[in-house]
Scaffold this active site. Structure first.
Site, short mmCIF file in Angstrom:
data_model
loop_
_atom_site.label_atom_id
_atom_site.label_comp_id
_atom_site.label_asym_id
_atom_site.label_seq_id
_atom_site.Cartn_x
_atom_site.Cartn_y
_atom_site.Cartn_z
N GLN A 222 0.87 -1.18 0.00
CA GLN A 222 0.00 0.00 0.00
C GLN A 222 0.91 1.23 0.00
OE1 GLN A 222 -3.72 -0.66 0.18
NE2 GLN A 222 -2.63 -2.46 -0.57
N GLY B 184 -12.06 3.05 3.85
CA GLY B 184 -11.16 2.14 3.15
C GLY B 184 -10.24 2.84 2.16
N HIS B 185 -9.28 2.06 1.65
CA HIS B 185 -8.27 2.66 0.78
C HIS B 185 -8.85 3.15 -0.55
CE1 HIS B 185 -7.11 -1.64 -0.90
NE2 HIS B 185 -8.40 -1.38 -0.97
N ASN B 186 -8.27 4.25 -1.02
CA ASN B 186 -8.63 4.88 -2.30
C ASN B 186 -10.05 5.47 -2.32
OD1 ASN B 186 -6.48 2.61 -3.25
ND2 ASN B 186 -6.37 4.43 -4.56
#
Length: 339
Positions: A194, A235-237
Site C-alpha cells: 500500500q 477504506g483505501h482509495n
C-alpha cells in the site's frame, strides 16, 4: 465568566423580551440549567423550556407568549454554539518544542507551534505554523501537517500523509493505516504493498479511534469541511467529498466515491467501488450495495427510499397476524378441496 443578557444579545445579534440586565454565569441544557444559566430551546422542546429553571431561554424567532425572559435569534443552535466558545475559552499552551519530544532529521517546523512531551516528528516531516501536537502523537516521515491543525494524544499521521489547515485529529485515530489489500493463491493471502497516502483537506475533523486507510496507489481523500465521528473506517482509495457528515461505526469500503454534503447515520455500511451521489442522507444501519443518485433520503438493507422502508417496517408489525390468518385460510381451503 459572567455576562449580562444584553451583552450576550449583542454578541449573537439577538433581541430580548424580558429582563435584559439579568446576569448569566453559564450555559446548560434545558434539564440541567440553573437559576443563573442560559439555555436554548427549539421544537419540540419549547413547552419543556417554559418550566425550566434557567434565568433566560434562547428561542427561534416566531415563538409567542413565552413566560420566561427570552433571547430571540434566527438559529438558536448556531448561536448557542458560538456562546459555548465564549464561555469556554480555549486551552492555552506555551509555544515551543518540548525537550522530551523527538524531532527527526530534516524536519521543518513553523512559527508558534506547540509540540508536547513524547510527541514524535519523524524525519523529513513538515509542521506548519501554530500546529499543536499533543503527547504521544506520531507524525511519520515526509508527512505534512498544515497550519492551525491539532493532533490529539496517541493519534498517528503516517508517512507521506497530508493534513490540511485547521484540521482536528482526535485521540487514537490513525491517518494512513495500510489499506486492506491481499491476493490469495492456494489458500495463502499475500499482502499487496500500500504505497499511496491520505489527504485530509482543510477544516476536516477526524474522530477518536478512526481508521483512514492509505491508498494502494494514489490518495485516499477526505474533502474540505467533512466531519467524521468516532469509530469510523474509511477504506483505501476512497474519495469523500466536501462537507460530509459521517456518524459513528460507519464503514465505507475501498474505492468508494462520495459526493459533497452526504450524511451517513450510525453504522452505515457500503460495498466498495461504487459512486454515492451528493446531497443525500442515509439513515442509521443503511446498507449501500450499488451506485446511488444525488439528493436521496434512504434507509434499510439493502438500501431503499426512506418512505418505502417506513412502509415496510409498518407492514412487518402485522406479519404475525397475517401469518395466523393465512393458516386459517389454508385450513378452510383444505376442507373445500376434500369436498
Amino acid at each position: 465568566m459572567k455576562k449580562t443578557l444584553q451583552e450576550i444579545a449583542e454578541f449573537v445579534g439577538g433581541r430580548i423580551v424580558g429582563d435584559a440586565s439579568v446576569e448569566i454565569h453559564g450555559l446548560d441544557n434545558i434539564e440541567g440549567a440553573g437559576k443563573n444559566d442560559l439555555t436554548f430551546a427549539v421544537d419540540p422542546h419549547i413547552e419543556e423550556a417554559k418550566s425550566c429553571q434557567a434565568a433566560a431561554v434562547m428561542l427561534p424567532e416566531g415563538i409567542e407568549d413565552f413566560p420566561k425572559t427570552a433571547l430571540y435569534v434566527e438559529e438558536p443552535r448556531a448561536a448557542f454554539a458560538k456562546l459555548l466558545e465564549l464561555f469556554t475559552p480555549k486551552l492555552q499552551f506555551e509555544a515551543g518544542v518540548s525537550e522530551k519530544a523527538h524531532i527527526g532529521k530534516d524536519v521543518k517546523i513553523g512559527k508558534d507551534v506547540v509540540i508536547m512531551p513524547f510527541a514524535v516528528v519523524d524525519d523529513h516531516a513538515v509542521i506548519g505554523d501554530r500546529v499543536t501536537l499533543y503527547p504521544h502523537t506520531y507524525i511519520g516521515q515526509y508527512a505534512e501537517v498544515e497550519e492551525d491543525s491539532v493532533i490529539y494524544s496517541s493519534a498517528t499521521v503516517r508517512e507521506h500523509c497530508h493534513v490540511g489547515k485547521r484540521c482536528v485529529v482526535h485521540s487514537s485515530a490513525v491517518i494512513g493505516s495500510d489499506g486492506f489489500g491481499f491476493t490469495t493463491k492456494d489458500g495463502v493471502h499475500t499482502k499487496v504493498p500500500q504505497v499511496g497516502n491520505v489527504i485530509l483537506e482543510d477544516d476536516v475533523e477526524i474522530g477518536a479511534h478512526d481508521g483512514i486507510d492509505r491508498a494502494a496507489m494514489g490518495s485516499t481523500v477526505i474533502g474540505k469541511g467533512t466531519k467524521i465521528d468516532n469509530l469510523v473506517h474509511i477504506g483505501h482509495n476512497c474519495k469523500i467529498g466536501p462537507n460530509c457528515l459521517i456518524v459513528a461505526q460507519t464503514g465505507i469500503s475501498g474505492s468508494t466515491t462520495v459526493g459533497h454534503n452526504v450524511t451517513f447515520g450510525g453504522q452505515v455500511g457500503t460495498v466498495g467501488h461504487i459512486n454515492i451521489g451528493a446531497n443525500s442522507v442515509y439513515a442509521a444501519r443503511s446498507g449501500i450495495i450499488s451506485n446511488m443518485p444525488e439528493g436521496v433520503f434512504c434507509a434499510g438493507f439493502p438500501v431503499q427510499s426512506h418512505t418505502e422502508w417506513l412502509r415496510m417496517q409498518a407492514a412487518m408489525k402485522h406479519l404475525p397476524e397475517m401469518h395466523k390468518k393465512l393458516k386459517q385460510l389454508e385450513k378452510k381451503l383444505a376442507k373445500y378441496e376434500k369436498e
